[in-house]
Design a protein around this motif. Sequence first.
Motif, PDB file in Angstrom:
ATOM      1  N   LEU A  55       0.828  -1.196   0.000  1.00 32.30           N
ATOM      2  CA  LEU A  55       0.000   0.000   0.000  1.00 32.30           C
ATOM      3  C   LEU A  55       0.871   1.259   0.000  1.00 32.30           C
ATOM      4  O   LEU A  55       1.935   1.274   0.607  1.00 32.30           O
ATOM      5  N   TRP A  56       0.408   2.298  -0.681  1.00 35.47           N
ATOM      6  CA  TRP A  56       1.031   3.610  -0.581  1.00 35.47           C
ATOM      7  C   TRP A  56      -0.091   4.634  -0.373  1.00 35.47           C
ATOM      8  O   TRP A  56      -1.198   4.468  -0.887  1.00 35.47           O
ATOM      9  N   THR A  57       0.185   5.653   0.428  1.00 33.82           N
ATOM     10  CA  THR A  57      -0.787   6.707   0.690  1.00 33.82           C
ATOM     11  C   THR A  57      -0.053   8.033   0.859  1.00 33.82           C
ATOM     12  O   THR A  57       1.073   8.074   1.331  1.00 33.82           O
ATOM     13  N   VAL A  58      -0.713   9.105   0.475  1.00 36.20           N
ATOM     14  CA  VAL A  58      -0.205  10.456   0.737  1.00 36.20           C
ATOM     15  C   VAL A  58      -1.383  11.427   0.642  1.00 36.20           C
ATOM     16  O   VAL A  58      -2.286  11.240  -0.181  1.00 36.20           O
ATOM     17  N   ALA A  59      -1.366  12.428   1.498  1.00 38.47           N
ATOM     18  CA  ALA A  59      -2.371  13.485   1.453  1.00 38.47           C
ATOM     19  C   ALA A  59      -1.657  14.821   1.317  1.00 38.47           C
ATOM     20  O   ALA A  59      -0.668  15.080   1.998  1.00 38.47           O
ATOM     21  N   VAL A  60      -2.167  15.648   0.434  1.00 43.60           N
ATOM     22  CA  VAL A  60      -1.582  16.957   0.173  1.00 43.60           C
ATOM     23  C   VAL A  60      -2.546  18.029   0.679  1.00 43.60           C
ATOM     24  O   VAL A  60      -3.731  18.038   0.324  1.00 43.60           O
ATOM     25  N   ASP A  61      -2.033  18.917   1.524  1.00 44.89           N
ATOM     26  CA  ASP A  61      -2.820  20.019   2.073  1.00 44.89           C
ATOM     27  C   ASP A  61      -3.001  21.087   1.000  1.00 44.89           C
ATOM     28  O   ASP A  61      -2.024  21.518   0.377  1.00 44.89           O
ATOM     29  N   VAL A  62      -4.246  21.501   0.764  1.00 47.98           N
ATOM     30  CA  VAL A  62      -4.561  22.534  -0.230  1.00 47.98           C
ATOM     31  C   VAL A  62      -5.324  23.650   0.492  1.00 47.98           C
ATOM     32  O   VAL A  62      -6.550  23.745   0.400  1.00 47.98           O
ATOM     33  N   PRO A  63      -4.605  24.501   1.247  1.00 49.23           N
ATOM     34  CA  PRO A  63      -5.278  25.502   2.074  1.00 49.23           C
ATOM     35  C   PRO A  63      -6.097  26.532   1.289  1.00 49.23           C
ATOM     36  O   PRO A  63      -7.095  27.035   1.799  1.00 49.23           O
ATOM     37  N   ALA A  64      -5.721  26.831   0.063  1.00 46.19           N
ATOM     38  CA  ALA A  64      -6.469  27.818  -0.727  1.00 46.19           C
ATOM     39  C   ALA A  64      -7.911  27.382  -0.952  1.00 46.19           C
ATOM     40  O   ALA A  64      -8.801  28.220  -1.128  1.00 46.19           O
ATOM     41  N   TYR A  65      -8.149  26.075  -0.948  1.00 44.20           N
ATOM     42  CA  TYR A  65      -9.503  25.541  -1.140  1.00 44.20           C
ATOM     43  C   TYR A  65     -10.029  24.882   0.127  1.00 44.20           C
ATOM     44  O   TYR A  65     -11.050  24.189   0.086  1.00 44.20           O
ATOM     45  N   ASN A  66      -9.319  25.077   1.239  1.00 44.29           N
ATOM     46  CA  ASN A  66      -9.728  24.528   2.531  1.00 44.29           C
ATOM     47  C   ASN A  66     -10.033  23.033   2.432  1.00 44.29           C
ATOM     48  O   ASN A  66     -11.087  22.568   2.883  1.00 44.29           O
ATOM     49  N   MET A  67      -9.112  22.291   1.799  1.00 45.06           N
ATOM     50  CA  MET A  67      -9.306  20.857   1.623  1.00 45.06           C
ATOM     51  C   MET A  67      -7.965  20.150   1.522  1.00 45.06           C
ATOM     52  O   MET A  67      -6.930  20.784   1.513  1.00 45.06           O
ATOM     53  N   ALA A  68      -8.036  18.840   1.469  1.00 48.45           N
ATOM     54  CA  ALA A  68      -6.846  18.024   1.227  1.00 48.45           C
ATOM     55  C   ALA A  68      -7.129  17.120   0.036  1.00 48.45           C
ATOM     56  O   ALA A  68      -8.278  16.709  -0.191  1.00 48.45           O
ATOM     57  N   ALA A  69      -6.092  16.831  -0.708  1.00 48.05           N
ATOM     58  CA  ALA A  69      -6.162  15.882  -1.820  1.00 48.05           C
ATOM     59  C   ALA A  69      -5.543  14.585  -1.314  1.00 48.05           C
ATOM     60  O   ALA A  69      -4.376  14.564  -0.920  1.00 48.05           O
ATOM     61  N   TYR A  70      -6.335  13.531  -1.279  1.00 50.29           N
ATOM     62  CA  TYR A  70      -5.905  12.246  -0.743  1.00 50.29           C
ATOM     63  C   TYR A  70      -5.666  11.262  -1.884  1.00 50.29           C
ATOM     64  O   TYR A  70      -6.528  11.088  -2.742  1.00 50.29           O
ATOM     65  N   PHE A  71      -4.498  10.618  -1.861  1.00 50.16           N
ATOM     66  CA  PHE A  71      -4.133   9.641  -2.886  1.00 50.16           C
ATOM     67  C   PHE A  71      -3.755   8.327  -2.207  1.00 50.16           C
ATOM     68  O   PHE A  71      -3.107   8.334  -1.155  1.00 50.16           O
ATOM     69  N   PHE A  72      -4.121   7.208  -2.823  1.00 50.10           N
ATOM     70  CA  PHE A  72      -3.738   5.904  -2.286  1.00 50.10           C
ATOM     71  C   PHE A  72      -3.812   4.858  -3.393  1.00 50.10           C
ATOM     72  O   PHE A  72      -4.452   5.060  -4.421  1.00 50.10           O
ATOM     73  N   GLY A  73      -3.114   3.755  -3.171  1.00 48.34           N
ATOM     74  CA  GLY A  73      -3.145   2.674  -4.146  1.00 48.34           C
ATOM     75  C   GLY A  73      -2.283   1.511  -3.704  1.00 48.34           C
ATOM     76  O   GLY A  73      -1.766   1.485  -2.577  1.00 48.34           O
TER      77      GLY A  73
END
Length: 155
Positions: A55-73
Amino acid sequence: MTQPFLYSVEREYPVSLGDLWEAWVSPAALSQWYCPTDLSVLAGSVLNEATEGGLWTVAVDVPAYNMAAYFFGRYTEVVPGSKLVHTMAYTQDPEVFAERPADAPTHQVVIEFEDRGNQSWVKFSQFGELPEGEAPRAQAGMESYFDNLGKYLEG
C-alpha cells in the motif's frame, strides 16, 4: 485492464540512482517532497510499502480551497532501481482515505528509473480517464512535484 495514456513527466537529476530510488520509496522522503512546490504533505499521511501488493498513501494540504487531496493505491510491480507500477485512487473525503476501499476507481502509474552516469533519470506516466482538459492540468501538477523532488535531492 488497459487504460489510455494521459501524460508523462521525466527529468534527470545529478544524483545516484540509489538516491533517486530512495526518494521514491522512503516514506520519510516522500513526506518531504511528494506535493507541488507551493503545497505540503499532511503530517502522518504517508505510507509506502514498495513491494508488490504493498500500500502507498499520501495526502496533500490545499489551504487555498480549505481541503486536502488524498491519494492511495497498491503496487502491482516493483523492480528495484528500475520500475514502480501502482494504482492510484483520489478523493477529497478523509473517511474514504482512511478506509482505502479496494473497489475505488483507480488510474495506473508507471515510474521508470535509469542510471545515466553522472545523473539519474525518472519518468512518471499516468494512465486512466480524466474529464476533458484535465490531463494537461495533472501534468502541470506533476511537473511541480518533480520541481519539489529536485529541491529535496539538492538537500
